[in-house]
Design an enzyme around this catalytic site. Structure first.
Site, short mmCIF file in Angstrom:
data_model
loop_
_atom_site.label_atom_id
_atom_site.label_comp_id
_atom_site.label_asym_id
_atom_site.label_seq_id
_atom_site.Cartn_x
_atom_site.Cartn_y
_atom_site.Cartn_z
N SER A 166 40.89 93.56 13.71
CA SER A 166 41.07 93.37 15.24
C SER A 166 41.23 91.72 15.37
O SER A 166 42.52 91.52 14.73
CB SER A 166 39.65 93.59 15.95
N ASP A 190 43.80 97.49 12.87
CA ASP A 190 44.12 97.63 14.11
C ASP A 190 44.04 96.23 14.77
O ASP A 190 43.15 95.67 15.53
CB ASP A 190 43.14 98.51 14.95
N HIS A 260 39.64 102.21 18.52
CA HIS A 260 39.83 100.73 17.82
C HIS A 260 39.32 100.61 16.18
O HIS A 260 39.91 100.34 15.40
CB HIS A 260 39.40 99.85 18.66
#
Length: 456
Positions: A166, A190, A260
């Site tokens: 992330s 992601d 996610h």
């Protein structure tokens, strides 16, 4: 103070003071514990950056050795002759240790003989997301300084592989930017979207940040970035709405993070299982599902990229292309791996309406289905479907001619045609298997056909 009172105080408190601080001759000095865990933070402590670098090695994969200075590294079990994996977590809303980190580290060390450095920046990533974003540059500088100590020990830049989750993916990109793109590899799991979709190349992860950059996209419609940011960008199930994740708000926190975090679990699964998570280059997800992209010749010269600790994702061409979108399907749970198949139906005669046929593979109580559409006045329809088992383990295929539910649009005329299938990648026609006899399909009535494909 009178001498008598002074002497009284000394003899009363002196021994207690001596015991509290210890003596150099008789009491051994305290030592840092060998193993160190991630820190915990909370909203009251703010988002001050307080970074820990924890070393995990093949000889002790569950023990994080705190290494801050060059002397710490030299006295640790760090092996400069091995590759180094640097794991960087992302935003931590609750200030807790990432729940996936221990399993991730163990999976990496089982899959590779390497040093693993886990970057603990829980303090700087807690509370408000935008405050964590403001810490990215400072954190990137701290990581860069730490890596410089590794280089002094003889570690090569090309042996360093950063894996960022992330927001951590963009931290890794900035570190790579500081090293002028000479680090070996960066993997973004992601990469975060908020504040980064429109950011400059210097501020976010991009293909220039390492010799090879890959990104796995699983939540492009929410927390993940929707644009390609590497040499190869995996858009898993189109990059959003992952199978098995809740589709409605009532699921609460899991609704927010399931898609996610799927990138993390996919990567762990790729390290723990032999079934390859292989992807195929295509202009769009829609085109991929329609069967328009069946091999990896363009641009990879038949070497299809794979998720995991595979050198450059299995892509060996030079020079490396940039921002190539590749697509793959998965199941809803680990190990997530599927075998992609091209399915085709050839009508014997053209029809005046679109023809929809549902194709279902059946094997060992496992079924997978896809609907293919043959446009009006055309003979062929095709699509791509996913099944957990290879084609040689599929026992039957079920074909069903679907008609409109609207009374005035119903067409009960049977269709006759030939069904064919082939495993992806389809590099030659020898892989294609067709049912020998034409199949006659009545509207709404399933037809079962045996599939006999040899395992190779």
């Amino acid at each position: 103070m009178r001498p008598g009172l002074w002497e009284t105080c000394f003899w009363l408190w002196g021994p207690l003071l001596w015991l509290s601080i210890g003596s150099s001759g008789n009491v051994p000095p305290t030592t840092q514990p060998k193993c160190t865990d991630f820190q915990s933070a909370n909203l009251l402590r703010g988002t001050n950056l307080k970074v820990q670098f924890l070393l995990f090695t093949p000889s002790d994969p569950s023990c994080g050795q705190l290494v801050e200075e060059g002397s710490d590294i030299r006295s640790s079990e760090f092996n400069a002759s091995l590759g180094t994996k640097v794991i960087i977590h992302g935003f931590r809303a609750l200030g807790t240790k990432p729940s996936w980190i221990d399993k991730f580290i163990s999976a990496v060390l089982r899959a590779a003989d390497a040093n693993v450095i886990a970057v603990d920046w829980v303090y700087g990533s807690t509370g408000v997301y935008y405050s964590a974003v403001e810490n990215v540059v400072k954190l990137s500088l701290e990581i860069s300084r730490f890596l410089s100590k590794l280089l002094e020990l003889g570690v090569s830049e090309s042996s360093i592989h950063i894996i960022g989750v992330s927001l951590g993916a963009h931290v890794g990109g900035m570190v790579g930017h500081f090293y002028k793109g000479q680090l070996g590899q960066i993997t973004g799991l992601d990469p975060a979207g908020p504040e980064y979709t429109r950011a400059s190349l210097e501020e976010r992860l991009d293909a220039g940040d390492a010799l090879f950059v890959e990104a796995i996209h699983t939540d492009t419609d929410n927390l993940g970035i929707r644009i390609p940011v590497g040499h190869v960008d995996y858009f898993v199930n189109g990059g959003q709405d992952q199978p098995g994740c809740p589709a409605f708000f009532h699921a609460g926190y899991n609704y927010l993070i399931c898609d996610h975090m799927r990138a993390v679990h996919l990567y762990i699964s790729a390290l723990e299982n032999t079934c390859p998570l292989m992807a195929f280059p295509c202009a769009s997800y829609k085109a991929f599902l329609a069967g328009d992209c069946l091999d990896c010749f363009n641009p990879f010269l038949l070497s299809c990229p794979r998720i995991g600790l595979v050198e450059r994702g299995g892509v060996m061409i030079e020079p490396l292309p940039k921002e190539v979108k590749v697509y793959l399907l998965t199941t809803s749970s680990a190990p997530y791996c599927v075998h992609h198949s091209l399915v085709e139906f050839y009508l014997k005669e053209k029809r005046k309406k679109d023809t929809s046929i549902e194709v279902t593979f059946l094997s060992n109580n496992v079924t997978s289905s896809v609907k293919i559409t043959i446009p009006k006045q055309q003979l062929e329809g095709r699509g791509v479907m996913a099944h957990p088992n290879p084609q040689c383990q599929i026992n039957q295929v079920k074909l069903k001619f679907q008609v409109s539910s609207r009374v005035w649009r119903k067409d009960r005329t049977p269709v006759v045609g030939t069904f064919c299938t082939a495993p992806l990648p389809v590099n030659d026609s020898k892989k294609t298997v067709c049912i020998p006899e034409p199949v006659r399909l009545q509207a709404g009535v399933p037809a079962f056909q045996d599939l006999k494909i040899a395992c190779v």
